[in-house]
Design a protein around this motif. Sequence first.
Motif, short mmCIF file in Angstrom:
data_model
loop_
_atom_site.label_atom_id
_atom_site.label_comp_id
_atom_site.label_asym_id
_atom_site.label_seq_id
_atom_site.Cartn_x
_atom_site.Cartn_y
_atom_site.Cartn_z
N THR A 41 0.43 -1.13 -0.07
CA THR A 41 -0.03 -0.02 -0.24
C THR A 41 0.51 0.77 -0.12
OG1 THR A 41 -1.75 -1.20 1.23
CG2 THR A 41 -1.41 0.97 0.86
N ILE A 42 1.30 1.27 1.06
CA ILE A 42 2.60 2.18 1.35
C ILE A 42 3.81 2.48 -0.43
CG2 ILE A 42 4.68 3.03 2.59
CD1 ILE A 42 3.59 2.35 4.96
N PHE A 43 4.36 1.34 -0.75
CA PHE A 43 4.89 1.61 -1.90
C PHE A 43 3.73 1.45 -3.41
CE2 PHE A 43 6.13 -0.62 -5.97
CZ PHE A 43 7.29 0.07 -6.22
N ILE A 44 2.79 1.19 -3.41
CA ILE A 44 2.01 1.97 -4.35
C ILE A 44 2.06 3.55 -4.24
CG2 ILE A 44 0.01 2.01 -5.82
CD1 ILE A 44 -0.16 -0.82 -4.46
N LEU A 45 1.52 3.96 -3.30
CA LEU A 45 0.74 5.20 -2.76
C LEU A 45 2.48 6.44 -3.64
CD1 LEU A 45 -1.17 5.10 0.60
CD2 LEU A 45 -1.72 5.84 -1.73
N THR A 46 3.66 5.90 -2.52
CA THR A 46 4.88 6.29 -2.73
C THR A 46 4.92 6.25 -4.40
OG1 THR A 46 5.47 5.87 -0.64
CG2 THR A 46 7.15 7.04 -1.97
N THR A 47 4.85 5.30 -5.56
CA THR A 47 4.81 5.91 -6.75
C THR A 47 4.45 6.72 -7.20
OG1 THR A 47 5.65 3.69 -6.42
CG2 THR A 47 5.43 4.23 -8.35
N LEU A 48 2.87 6.48 -7.05
CA LEU A 48 2.02 7.58 -7.44
C LEU A 48 2.52 8.73 -7.54
CD1 LEU A 48 -1.22 5.76 -6.61
CD2 LEU A 48 0.04 5.93 -9.25
N VAL A 49 2.62 9.02 -5.92
CA VAL A 49 2.51 11.08 -5.77
C VAL A 49 4.45 10.80 -6.43
CG1 VAL A 49 3.61 12.38 -3.97
CG2 VAL A 49 1.41 10.39 -3.27
N PHE A 50 5.12 10.14 -6.63
CA PHE A 50 6.19 10.18 -7.41
C PHE A 50 6.04 10.69 -8.70
CE2 PHE A 50 10.14 9.74 -9.70
CZ PHE A 50 10.69 10.19 -9.28
N PHE A 51 5.79 10.23 -9.62
CA PHE A 51 5.84 10.64 -11.11
C PHE A 51 4.80 11.58 -11.18
CE2 PHE A 51 7.24 6.12 -10.69
CZ PHE A 51 8.48 5.91 -11.55
N LEU A 52 3.91 11.69 -10.57
CA LEU A 52 2.20 12.83 -10.81
C LEU A 52 2.63 14.24 -10.25
CD1 LEU A 52 -0.83 11.41 -8.50
CD2 LEU A 52 -0.61 11.95 -11.14
N MET A 53 4.10 14.41 -9.09
CA MET A 53 4.60 15.65 -9.05
C MET A 53 5.36 15.77 -10.04
SD MET A 53 3.91 16.79 -6.04
CE MET A 53 2.03 16.47 -6.47
N ARG A 54 6.14 14.40 -10.93
CA ARG A 54 7.21 14.99 -11.97
C ARG A 54 6.32 15.24 -13.46
NH1 ARG A 54 12.13 13.75 -10.25
NH2 ARG A 54 11.80 14.13 -7.61
N ILE A 55 5.05 14.92 -13.58
CA ILE A 55 4.31 15.51 -14.50
C ILE A 55 4.69 16.67 -14.91
CG2 ILE A 55 1.91 15.64 -15.72
CD1 ILE A 55 1.11 13.71 -14.34
N THR A 56 4.50 18.06 -14.44
CA THR A 56 4.97 19.08 -14.78
C THR A 56 6.61 19.46 -14.97
OG1 THR A 56 5.13 19.64 -12.24
CG2 THR A 56 3.22 19.83 -13.60
N GLY A 57 7.72 19.04 -14.56
CA GLY A 57 8.93 18.82 -15.03
C GLY A 57 9.73 18.28 -13.31
N GLN A 89 15.78 8.70 -10.69
CA GLN A 89 15.88 9.97 -9.07
C GLN A 89 14.69 8.79 -8.62
OE1 GLN A 89 14.61 14.09 -10.65
NE2 GLN A 89 15.57 12.85 -13.10
N TYR A 90 13.92 7.83 -9.26
CA TYR A 90 13.29 7.53 -8.73
C TYR A 90 13.08 6.30 -7.63
CZ TYR A 90 9.52 3.50 -7.30
OH TYR A 90 8.81 2.77 -6.73
N PHE A 91 14.92 5.06 -7.95
CA PHE A 91 14.80 4.43 -6.95
C PHE A 91 15.80 5.36 -5.91
CE2 PHE A 91 15.11 2.04 -11.10
CZ PHE A 91 13.55 0.75 -9.85
N GLU A 92 16.78 6.70 -5.89
CA GLU A 92 17.46 6.92 -5.31
C GLU A 92 16.36 8.03 -4.29
OE1 GLU A 92 20.65 10.71 -5.37
OE2 GLU A 92 18.43 10.94 -6.70
N TYR A 93 14.88 8.04 -4.75
CA TYR A 93 13.97 8.88 -3.76
C TYR A 93 13.71 7.73 -2.98
CZ TYR A 93 10.12 10.92 -1.93
OH TYR A 93 9.45 11.36 -1.38
N MET A 94 13.48 6.72 -3.58
CA MET A 94 13.00 5.02 -2.51
C MET A 94 13.97 4.82 -1.67
SD MET A 94 9.80 5.17 -3.77
CE MET A 94 9.06 3.43 -3.45
N GLY A 95 15.28 4.63 -1.58
CA GLY A 95 16.38 4.32 -0.68
C GLY A 95 16.44 5.43 0.11
N ASN A 96 16.55 6.74 0.07
CA ASN A 96 15.96 7.55 0.61
C ASN A 96 14.84 7.75 1.78
OD1 ASN A 96 18.96 9.21 0.10
ND2 ASN A 96 17.44 10.49 -1.42
#
Length: 363
Positions: A41-57, A89-96
């Motif tokens: 659940t947390i993994f899916i939510l975090t992934t969605l938030v990350f990519f949605l935030m990057r839609i605008t660049g 960037q995504y994998f680095e963010y998840m690691g952080n």
Amino acid sequence: MSAAISEPEAEAADTSVAVKKPSGGGLGRYVLVRFLLIIPTIFILTTLVFFLMRITGDPITASMGGRLTQTQLADRIHAAGYDRPLLVQYFEYMGNLLKGDFGTAVSDGQPVSNILLNYGAATVELVFYALIVAFILGIPLGMLAAYHRDKAPDAALRILAILGYATPVFFAGMILKLIFGVFLPILPIAGRGTTQTEFIMSGVVSPTQIYFIDAIRIGNFEVLGDVLAHAVLPAIALGVLTAGVFLRLVRTNLIGTLGQQYIDSGRSRGISEYRLVTKHAYRPALIPIVTVMGMQIALMLAGAVLTETTFGWQGLGFKLAEYLTARDFVAVQGIVVFLAVIVALTNFLVDVIAAFIDPRVRY
């Protein structure tokens, strides 16, 4: 003859064993499954938030674009690593995140983890106050509506419940500010405390950032009274929404419980309807409130953004609105992920409590 007798006995023994098996590890198995479900659940939510935030660049361009030259912007993007492939960037963010690092806000340079620590407690405190309001209003009024089923008080309370959860939080806040700030200026309409209270709180050693607790710790009951006075209007504005839901839930389930056979047996023994409602029927009717508690807390956290902005309550919702205005998507991403984790953990705890209270939930 003995064989004929032993066969049914053996079948009965097998049946009893079969019946006992599910109940033996029911709660433990249920808790384990629910806990393991938190991870995806947390993994899916975090992934969605990350990519949605990057839609605008990239976050640097979104926040600082137009205020820096192209060269400065490119240097900032390269320094932050936002010119690398998105998956890197995504994998680095998840690691952080696994290390508790939510990033650094672009607009003010604050670590997002510090923002969560400094302002998260204020939101938790507000949600706690709002839950108290919801319980105080929703449960007694729901019992009253069930007691006067299909009569004028019941109809009036049902309308009140609909108005409660249909009224936008910011609109309820504005009405409360208008009433108690203009027509009846008896309650403060902004902030978590007066300037003096804020000054005293800033000097508390090892503060919890929950003003109610910190005021008790330092033994200053004048500050405690001021803190509670400032919390009244925001708590009502946020709590009325959930109070309407609780009212309808308690009413519906209490009416169903009043039709049970053991309640009819109580009536036949001459027990008054009031005593049946307040002593015997209301407890089973409260179980559904526990089951929806997680969702209501999630709604309160969402409503806290508007409530805190309306009343100047310095919490995560207030800061989230500020960072959205500044287009600081690193800070927004960190706050949203943190709130998502809180909601997931809250739902887990609520599910465990519900399973403990009502064994039927486990299966």
